[in-house]
Scaffold this active site. Structure first.
Site, PDB file in Angstrom:
ATOM      1  N   GLU A 120      37.016  33.679  49.216  1.00 44.65           N
ATOM      2  CA  GLU A 120      35.569  33.627  49.481  1.00 44.65           C
ATOM      3  C   GLU A 120      35.403  34.011  50.939  1.00 44.65           C
ATOM      4  O   GLU A 120      35.945  33.353  51.824  1.00 44.65           O
ATOM      5  CB  GLU A 120      35.014  32.220  49.238  1.00 44.65           C
ATOM      6  CG  GLU A 120      34.915  31.828  47.774  1.00 44.65           C
ATOM      7  CD  GLU A 120      33.980  32.726  46.978  1.00 44.65           C
ATOM      8  OE1 GLU A 120      33.066  33.351  47.571  1.00 44.65           O
ATOM      9  OE2 GLU A 120      34.178  32.827  45.755  1.00 44.65           O
ATOM     10  N   CYS A 124      28.381  30.598  55.184  1.00 45.41           N
ATOM     11  CA  CYS A 124      28.510  31.961  54.648  1.00 45.41           C
ATOM     12  C   CYS A 124      27.270  32.344  53.843  1.00 45.41           C
ATOM     13  O   CYS A 124      26.993  33.521  53.657  1.00 45.41           O
ATOM     14  CB  CYS A 124      29.798  32.125  53.857  1.00 45.41           C
ATOM     15  SG  CYS A 124      30.057  30.826  52.695  1.00 45.41           S
TER      16      CYS A 124
END
Ligand code: ADP
Length: 479
Positions: free
Chosen positions: A248, A282
């Protein structure tokens, strides 16, 4: 002073391959603790300990493994304040947000605890009579978990809990700026009866011990969250060694504000997406795409909202945002602030009063007037800076939204159901939302991105069980 420790094979130890002093990012004069760094031998030892514990742990029924996760959840819930306070002092996330994050960890543990008694396979009709054919999930083995500092509790738990539930054992390497929190979390788990060897905490610098973990350990899977460049490197090694992996990575998430948007709803969601955690998520909102004809009213409402934000030390309950996490974060984000002030126009800013020079505080800033290929529009800043792009219409807004290498999260603000539904189709991202901020996807829902944001697997919810297990197809002939 708090000291980090390794926890390997059920034993605490202090590695001696160097140390880092942790300064409170809200007040750099305060030393919070010392992180003790591991070398190659501790990493190899952690992998061996996880391997030794594997048969015993994998051999338990999923229900029994779930019971253990349930006990960890109860212990964590009893220690929300303690763990959140250490994390706020270590990496600067405001205490109110940090407590919410620890509770997310509690909920993740409870969610996966309950998975122990849910069905996890299917019966598939066989072509022949007298054959029972079915699938079941089996563990992968030893899983390496590499985590970042920005969610020092929730991200490790959303990896560790499903990994354990599926019968794997874990080698966990947290980020350098989250090791005191990691140590305390394992301490809480150990007090709650964590079986030896199922989580092996090894603390060290990624640049130093990362390769030992990836190249010299016999891992069966790696789950990583962090920067795109490290993720690319990990993916390449795993592909060569045929290790199952998930990465990720970054995001450059857009909030699209259409001309019919309810600004009373959109502005708080955009402020929260862009500036909570000082923009260090993020899924943070870092591009704001606004239909041109509402720019004046949008800008006025945004400026009003930003004036009301409170930037304060992380332990101040009133803090909407705190400092960024470290001096390297500060330098990196400030280089974008300087770029923004030199090359773009300020649309809105927060001037909240904090004692400058005491911590890594960066005032939230929104700018405009740069082209869509400008670094401010294309690069992940990971700080409280966002850029506004003006769009001619819906189609132009979607084109701008998708004009990035990343594909993590996107939002649209509109009161038109058709536009909202079209956006759910049109946005090239893993998580798309209407009239909600780009951040904040719930723990029971899949989390992940498209394009360069992820290796295209998903975390959290049921999706994590797919990653942390392998499907075995079984057939039995009977008469
Ligand atoms: P960030 O810039 O957000 O800190 P990184 O990708 O550098 O992102 O770090 C995320 C995690 O990856 C941290 O735990 C870090 O120690 C680890 N890491 C960094 N470099 C490597 C590497 N070469 N191999 C394995 N892990 C690494």
């Amino acid at each position: 002073m708090i000291h980090s420790q390794n926890y390997i094979g059920g034993e605490w130890s202090i590695p001696t391959d160097g140390e880092l002093i942790v300064h409170n990012p809200s007040n750099v004069k305060e030393q919070v603790g010392i992180v003790h760094l591991s070398g190659a031998s501790e990493v190899l030892h952690a992998e061996q300990a996880a391997r030794s514990a594997l048969p015993g742990w994998a051999g338990l029924s999923p229900a029994k493994r779930g019971d253990t996760l349930g006990r960890l959840a109860t212990a964590l819930e009893a220690n929300v304040e303690t763990l959140a306070t250490i994390a706020s002092r270590e990496m600067g996330k405001p205490i109110s947000e940090m407590k919410g994050e620890v509770m997310r960890g509690v909920n993740l543990l409870k969610y996966y605890a309950a998975e122990g008694v849910r069905s996890h396979g299917s019966v598939i009709p066989a072509s022949e009579a007298g054959v029972l054919q079915y699938t079941k999930r089996v563990p992968l083995g030893v899983v390496g978990i590499i985590t970042p500092w920005n969610f020092p509790v929730a991200i490790p738990i959303w990896k560790i809990a499903p990994a354990l539930l599926c019968g794997n054992t874990v080698v966990w390497k947290p980020a350098e700026f989250a090791c005191l929190t990691a140590t305390k979390m394992i301490e809480i788990f150990v007090d709650a009866g964590l079986p030896a060897g199922i989580i092996n905490l090894v603390i060290g610098k990624g640049s130093k011990i990362g390769d030992v973990l990836l190249e010299h350990c016999n891992l069966n899977a790696i789950s990583f969250t962090g920067s795109t460049s490290t993720g690319q490197r990990i993916a390449a090694i795993c592909a060569r060694r045929n290790i199952k992996y998930q990465t990720e990575m970054g995001g450059k998430n857009a909030a699209v504000v259409l001309k019919d948007a309810d600004l009373d709803l959109a502005i708080p969601a955009i402020l929260s997406g862009a500036f909570r955690s000082a923009g260090q998520k993020c899924t943070a909102t870092s591009r704001i795409i606004v239909e041109r004809e509402i720019m004046p009213s949008f800008t006025a409402a945004l400026q009003k909202g930003m004036e009301a934000l409170i930037m304060a030390p992380a332990l101040d309950a009133k803090a909407y945002l705190g400092p960024v996490a470290s001096s390297s974060q500060y330098d990196s984000v400030m280089s974008y602030v300087t770029m923004a002030r030199e090359q773009a126009q300020v649309v809105a800013e927060c001037k909240s009063d904090v004692a400058d020079g005491e911590g890594y505080f960066i005032h939230p800033l929104v700018v405009s007037g740069v082209s869509s290929d400008h670094p401010l529009v294309q690069e992940e800043i990971f700080g409280p800076v966002a850029v506004v792009l003006e769009a001619d219409n819906y189609e132009h807004a979607v084109a701008l939204c998708n004009a990035t290498i990343f594909g993590l999260s996107a939002s649209v603000f509109t009161q038109d159901l058709n536009q909202g539904l079209r956006f759910l189709d049109d946005a090239e991202v893993g998580m798309v939302r209407v009239n909600q901020e780009t951040a904040g996807v719930e723990y029971q829902a899949p989390f992940g991105g498209t394009k360069w944001s992820s290796s295209h697997t998903r975390e959290q919810g049921q999706a994590a069980l797919d990653f942390y297990s392998e499907v075995k197809t079984c057939a039995i002939k009977y008469s």
